[in-house]
Design an enzyme around this catalytic site. Structure first.
Site, mmCIF file in Angstrom:
data_model
loop_
_atom_site.group_PDB
_atom_site.id
_atom_site.type_symbol
_atom_site.label_atom_id
_atom_site.label_comp_id
_atom_site.label_asym_id
_atom_site.label_seq_id
_atom_site.Cartn_x
_atom_site.Cartn_y
_atom_site.Cartn_z
ATOM 1 N N MET A 154 0.758 -0.984 0.103
ATOM 2 C CA MET A 154 -0.050 0.083 -0.104
ATOM 3 C C MET A 154 0.892 1.160 0.091
ATOM 4 O O MET A 154 0.763 1.957 0.845
ATOM 5 C CB MET A 154 -0.688 0.040 1.136
ATOM 6 C CG MET A 154 -2.115 -1.159 1.287
ATOM 7 S SD MET A 154 -3.300 -0.974 1.951
ATOM 8 C CE MET A 154 -2.959 -2.025 3.382
ATOM 9 N N ARG A 155 1.735 1.288 -0.831
ATOM 10 C CA ARG A 155 2.725 2.555 -0.955
ATOM 11 C C ARG A 155 2.644 2.594 -2.447
ATOM 12 O O ARG A 155 2.629 2.023 -3.430
ATOM 13 C CB ARG A 155 4.175 2.203 -0.691
ATOM 14 C CG ARG A 155 4.245 1.705 0.968
ATOM 15 C CD ARG A 155 4.129 3.063 1.696
ATOM 16 N NE ARG A 155 4.672 2.780 3.052
ATOM 17 C CZ ARG A 155 3.773 2.507 3.961
ATOM 18 N NH1 ARG A 155 2.204 2.992 3.724
ATOM 19 N NH2 ARG A 155 3.892 2.411 5.146
ATOM 20 N N VAL A 192 4.947 3.861 -5.592
ATOM 21 C CA VAL A 192 6.059 3.662 -6.048
ATOM 22 C C VAL A 192 6.537 4.981 -7.123
ATOM 23 O O VAL A 192 5.649 5.421 -7.744
ATOM 24 C CB VAL A 192 6.771 2.378 -6.744
ATOM 25 C CG1 VAL A 192 6.386 1.104 -5.857
ATOM 26 C CG2 VAL A 192 5.325 2.106 -8.079
ATOM 27 N N ASN A 194 0.628 -5.428 -9.632
ATOM 28 C CA ASN A 194 0.126 -5.220 -8.392
ATOM 29 C C ASN A 194 -1.621 -5.976 -8.356
ATOM 30 O O ASN A 194 -2.038 -5.841 -9.314
ATOM 31 C CB ASN A 194 -0.347 -3.762 -8.285
ATOM 32 C CG ASN A 194 -0.926 -3.508 -6.698
ATOM 33 O OD1 ASN A 194 -0.397 -4.328 -5.781
ATOM 34 N ND2 ASN A 194 -1.755 -2.677 -6.732
ATOM 35 N N HIS A 245 -5.349 -5.840 -7.017
ATOM 36 C CA HIS A 245 -6.425 -4.758 -6.332
ATOM 37 C C HIS A 245 -7.526 -5.384 -6.260
ATOM 38 O O HIS A 245 -8.026 -6.272 -6.886
ATOM 39 C CB HIS A 245 -6.588 -3.582 -7.513
ATOM 40 C CG HIS A 245 -7.414 -2.307 -6.665
ATOM 41 N ND1 HIS A 245 -8.675 -2.284 -6.745
ATOM 42 C CD2 HIS A 245 -6.757 -1.237 -6.022
ATOM 43 C CE1 HIS A 245 -8.860 -1.023 -6.055
ATOM 44 N NE2 HIS A 245 -8.002 -0.639 -5.584
#
Length: 112
Positions: free
Chosen positions: A7-8, A10, A24, A26
């Site tokens: 949860m960052r 990039v 990723n 989701h």
């Protein structure tokens, strides 16, 4: 690079360095409910009155949840769902989504 529960955001430089090799997952059917995390995603699905939900594996870019969708799996939203029960059902799809991606993506198999 496979991002699960990451949860960052990039950096653009990171995205450029790894190019098409960043993925990723989701917990929604992007682009719907993009930019949200965790239970907020599932609550948004319920608040919106969606009848289906699911998960999306997408390529990571410097635009949050903005990369190309490469795998989407769906499940029904049940009338008595809460954000927590929907999250549990969507998370059960996530393992299969990764298997579908890794099993079918020739680029992943050719990484050196």
């Amino acid at each position: 690079v496979l991002m699960v529960g990451y949860m960052r955001i990039v950096s653009a430089e990171f995205c450029t360095h790894y190019g098409d090799k960043l993925y990723n997952i989701h917990p929604s059917l992007l682009p719907a409910h993009g930019g949200l995390m965790d239970l907020a995603v599932h609550q948004s699905v319920l608040d919106n009155g969606d009848i289906i939900s699911g998960c999306t594996i997408h390529r990571v870019t410097d635009v949050v949840d903005g990369g190309e969708n490469v795998v989407q799996l769906q499940c029904a939203v049940k009338p008595n769902d809460t954000a927590e029960t929907l999250k549990t059902r969507v998370q059960a799809l996530e393992s299969q989504a990764w298997i579908d991606l890794i099993g079918n993506d020739k680029e992943i198999h050719n990484v050196k």
